[in-house]
Structure formats: C-alpha cells, structure tokens
Motif scaffolding. Sequence first.
Motif, PDB file in Angstrom:
ATOM      1  N   ALA A 400       6.793   4.555   3.262  1.00 24.32           N
ATOM      2  CA  ALA A 400       6.289   3.371   2.553  1.00 24.32           C
ATOM      3  C   ALA A 400       6.216   2.148   3.455  1.00 24.32           C
ATOM      4  O   ALA A 400       5.263   1.360   3.386  1.00 24.32           O
ATOM      5  N   ALA A 401       7.206   1.956   4.307  1.00 20.53           N
ATOM      6  CA  ALA A 401       7.226   0.768   5.170  1.00 20.53           C
ATOM      7  C   ALA A 401       6.034   0.760   6.124  1.00 20.53           C
ATOM      8  O   ALA A 401       5.366  -0.275   6.298  1.00 20.53           O
ATOM      9  N   GLY A 402       5.742   1.898   6.751  1.00 14.36           N
ATOM     10  CA  GLY A 402       4.603   1.990   7.652  1.00 14.36           C
ATOM     11  C   GLY A 402       3.281   1.805   6.916  1.00 14.36           C
ATOM     12  O   GLY A 402       2.347   1.193   7.442  1.00 14.36           O
ATOM     13  N   PHE A 403       3.196   2.331   5.709  1.00 17.38           N
ATOM     14  CA  PHE A 403       1.995   2.189   4.880  1.00 17.38           C
ATOM     15  C   PHE A 403       1.775   0.714   4.546  1.00 17.38           C
ATOM     16  O   PHE A 403       0.668   0.188   4.674  1.00 17.38           O
ATOM     17  N   ALA A 404       2.851   0.039   4.133  1.00 20.96           N
ATOM     18  CA  ALA A 404       2.761  -1.366   3.723  1.00 20.96           C
ATOM     19  C   ALA A 404       2.338  -2.269   4.873  1.00 20.96           C
ATOM     20  O   ALA A 404       1.607  -3.246   4.677  1.00 20.96           O
ATOM     21  N   MET A 405       2.762  -1.950   6.085  1.00 22.82           N
ATOM     22  CA  MET A 405       2.438  -2.781   7.233  1.00 22.82           C
ATOM     23  C   MET A 405       0.945  -2.795   7.542  1.00 22.82           C
ATOM     24  O   MET A 405       0.440  -3.727   8.191  1.00 22.82           O
ATOM     25  N   GLN A 406       0.208  -1.791   7.065  1.00 22.49           N
ATOM     26  CA  GLN A 406      -1.232  -1.722   7.331  1.00 22.49           C
ATOM     27  C   GLN A 406      -2.060  -2.493   6.308  1.00 22.49           C
ATOM     28  O   GLN A 406      -3.278  -2.623   6.468  1.00 22.49           O
ATOM     29  N   LEU A 407      -1.418  -3.003   5.268  1.00 22.02           N
ATOM     30  CA  LEU A 407      -2.130  -3.709   4.203  1.00 22.02           C
ATOM     31  C   LEU A 407      -2.102  -5.216   4.446  1.00 22.02           C
ATOM     32  O   LEU A 407      -1.080  -5.766   4.849  1.00 22.02           O
ATOM     33  N   THR A 408      -3.216  -5.872   4.190  1.00 20.52           N
ATOM     34  CA  THR A 408      -3.243  -7.333   4.311  1.00 20.52           C
ATOM     35  C   THR A 408      -2.806  -8.008   3.023  1.00 20.52           C
ATOM     36  O   THR A 408      -2.447  -9.189   3.033  1.00 20.52           O
ATOM     37  N   ALA A 409      -2.863  -7.290   1.904  1.00 23.91           N
ATOM     38  CA  ALA A 409      -2.391  -7.842   0.637  1.00 23.91           C
ATOM     39  C   ALA A 409      -0.868  -7.961   0.644  1.00 23.91           C
ATOM     40  O   ALA A 409      -0.177  -7.262   1.395  1.00 23.91           O
ATOM     41  N   ASP A 410      -0.348  -8.826  -0.194  1.00 27.17           N
ATOM     42  CA  ASP A 410       1.099  -8.939  -0.367  1.00 27.17           C
ATOM     43  C   ASP A 410       1.636  -7.582  -0.815  1.00 27.17           C
ATOM     44  O   ASP A 410       1.154  -7.001  -1.787  1.00 27.17           O
ATOM     45  N   ALA A 411       2.606  -7.054  -0.087  1.00 27.67           N
ATOM     46  CA  ALA A 411       3.088  -5.698  -0.365  1.00 27.67           C
ATOM     47  C   ALA A 411       4.603  -5.658  -0.412  1.00 27.67           C
ATOM     48  O   ALA A 411       5.285  -6.303   0.390  1.00 27.67           O
ATOM     49  N   GLN A 412       5.131  -4.888  -1.359  1.00 23.50           N
ATOM     50  CA  GLN A 412       6.568  -4.684  -1.494  1.00 23.50           C
ATOM     51  C   GLN A 412       6.871  -3.198  -1.327  1.00 23.50           C
ATOM     52  O   GLN A 412       6.251  -2.349  -1.973  1.00 23.50           O
ATOM     53  N   VAL A 413       7.811  -2.870  -0.468  1.00 18.96           N
ATOM     54  CA  VAL A 413       8.213  -1.477  -0.257  1.00 18.96           C
ATOM     55  C   VAL A 413       9.150  -1.071  -1.393  1.00 18.96           C
ATOM     56  O   VAL A 413      10.233  -1.640  -1.551  1.00 18.96           O
TER      57      VAL A 413
END
Length: 464
Positions: A400-413
């Motif tokens: 999840a952390a690696g996935f979230a880092m690729q998003l420009t939207a506000d993301a919570q793991v």
Amino acid sequence: MIPVKGFSGKKVAVLGLGRSGLATARALQAGGAEPVCWDDNPAAREAAEGEGLVCSDLRRHGAFENIATLIVSPGIPHLYPMPNPVVAAATDAGVPVDNDIGLFFRSFAGPEWHNYDTPPRVIAVTGSNGKSTTAALIHHILTEAGRDSQLAGNIGRGVLDIDPGGDGSVVVLELSSYQTELARALTPDVAVFTNLSPDHLDRHGGKGGYFAAKRRLFAEGGPDRAVIGIDEAEGAFLAGQLAEGPSDDRVIRISVARKLTGPGWQVFARKGYLSEYRKGRQTGSIDLRDIKGLPGAHNHQNACAAYAACRSLGLAPRVIEHALHSFPGLPHRSQIIAEADGVTFVNDSKATNVDSALKALSAFKKVRWICGGLEKEGGLEALNGAEGHVIKAYVIGREAAGFAMQLTADAQVCTTMTAAVEQAMADAQPGEVVLLAPAAASFDQYDNFEQRGDDFTAEVKKRL
C-alpha cells in the motif's frame, strides 16, 4: 448440453478440470468421444473421477499416443510466458490444441436448424474492459424483448453446458483473450469489440500479441456484423480492416469520445445521450443519464455496443431503451451497494487495471477512493488524470505504501479493507461517493476480485 461433434470413438485429452474443463469432458462424452482428463490438483481429479471420467497423467512420456486433440482450459498458457509442459508435449507430438470455444463453434449447429424459421444466432463480445457488462446487457435486452437468450462463456454458463439452440434463439458469449487466442473455430454471427488497454501482457508477449488474440474473433470466421469501439487506435484500425468502404454497414462503429459522421452505421454517446446514425441520418436516440445501472462514460460505451448488437438483430430503438432502464448492473462492476445520509457506496472491484479504474473514477464527481492491491505492469501515472474527481484515496494491499506514493491525490495508507472502509465512511460527506476501484489485481490479499468486492460490501453494510 452441446454434444461435441467430430470426435466419436476418438480419445481427446482435457487439461484443466475447472468449470469449463468438466463441462468440456461431459460434452465430449455425450458426443461419443473418450475424454482423457488431467489436472495438477488432486482434488479436481478426484471430483472428475467421481463423475466417472477417466484421469491419466498427461505429463508422462507417451501420453499423447492415440490422442486426437488436446483441449486446454483458459488459464493455462500455451505459448507465453512459456508453454505449459503438457501443451508443449502435445505440440511436440503433433497433436492439435484447441479449447471449449472452438469445440462449441464446430458443434452448435444441428440438422434440426433446417426446420427453423429463424436459425439461432451467436453474439460474441470481447475487449479489455466492459465485455462482461456488455454481454450481460445484450442478454438482458433480448430477454426483456421476449427473445430466447442464453448467456455463456467467460460469464454465466460454460459454452458447452448451455441448451441447444431453438428457433430464433440467441447465444451471447463473453470471450476473453485467453479464449479467443486458441479457439480453432470462431464463427459468431455478430462480433463486438469494446476497447483495448494493456492487460495480460505477459500471457500474450506484449500489447501486439494481446490485440492479435482479440482480433482473431473477427478475422477467423468473418461475422455478418462487427460492432467496433474506435476510441483507441487498435479499434479504428480493426474497423478499417473489416469494412469494404465508408458506407459498408456490416461494420458498426461506436464511440464515447466524439460524434461519428459519414455514410456508414454509427452509434455514439455524448454528454449522456446515445445517438444512432445510418447513411448520414439519425435513426435513434436515448437519454442515458438517469439509468442507474449504467453510470459513467465507460458504461455509456457498453450501452452503445449492446444497442448496436441488438439493432443488428432487428430490435427497435424504443424496445432497447425500455430494457436499458431495467438493467440492474453486474456485481463488482460500478455496482451501487448502498446509499445512506447522502453518501453512495459503489463496488467496482472488477476495475483490476488502470484503464478500468480511471473510467470508474470519471463516472463520479466527488470520490472517496479505495484502491490498491497487486500492481500490474505499466505503473499508475494515468490514474492521476482523474485526480480532480478524487477527494482522498484510501490505499489497501501489502504494498500500500508504494502504491500511495505514485498517486498525486491525497492518499492514506490503510492496508486492510476494514481500515479503508472505516476511514472513508468517517470522512464522507453528503453528495460524495465511496468507490472501490482498485486499479490492481486482488491476489495479494484475496483469491479473486469477487471476494474483494464482497469484503468491501460486507464492511460497508455492517456500519450502516
């Protein structure tokens, strides 16, 4: 059941004993063949033997002596990334390799058809995204119109497990690239190509091989009518290859990207309105905006494809429009599972790749987005094009952390579905949508996308 023709008194090997494999073995037996079955899973072999089927290890030396052909289940690779050893052994022995789709097309027609006023028809649907919804929608429209229709293939029943065709009946098949790439017979009356986006690239040796697998549905048998989505270069190319000229109405072009003009046959959707043009004149129009079972541009593309296929069978526009309004949608595909306090909860667990997730996001204006899982090739950059629709992303999965880092939207793991649903529901405001559209495979945490969607649904409903 459709008894398989052409193998009476012959031994036919069947590799893979899931739903389609077992149905194939039964249909071969019903046609007088002697199926020789194998599956690496002992439980699958035990189930087959419990039905009286013969299992024999097809991996052993000499296993293909006196075997007429090998029938392979869809999930078993025959070429890329490397052939299954049993398939390789059959190839070395000069034994033809086929699948249940090929057997269906060579066995479906019967002598009784000569007595029918209208022979049975087959509509086959393929493409990267939307093929399940399109096939189910065609089946729904036909059923609502009083036509005898069966849904089979990659959805519904196995193709050899359906009933024989009756007078005026229609079989609607959803066919994956795994099914179209290997079938030795492909002769639908109407063939539908929804769209193309990168998927299963390791299985097909790249995007070109993936497109080639889809293209076989149109090139091998020459359908009477071809419904082609032309919003990607591959679809536009395919339509051009099939048509004899601009006015050739054997090809029906569909689009949700632009208005289509010209002397041919076109169906397109713009700003929520479906339009049909033929020979330069409008012949039909439907307002799709209030049809709950078909939200968003991607579902409007599905509606265009289904409309065109049904029009090719002679159904009137108003009959099709009436049926569209009663279509409930499919589980795990833009499925509205609940509405509470002004918040809508949508399960699109089938959005297993970037393109399908992007289309799901684009269907709604204010999204609390649950995403993540086993990431596929190509990265996630394209998803950032829908960031204007996303208020916040809640990322699940082991990475999840690696996935979230690729998003420009506000993301919570969040990692787990429980945590993601709990946080998204706590944050959601009236007018917003909590959407599960993972943009990834499910296999890091679930057995399949259905299990993932069911988990999302259960987590939402226990909090309402």
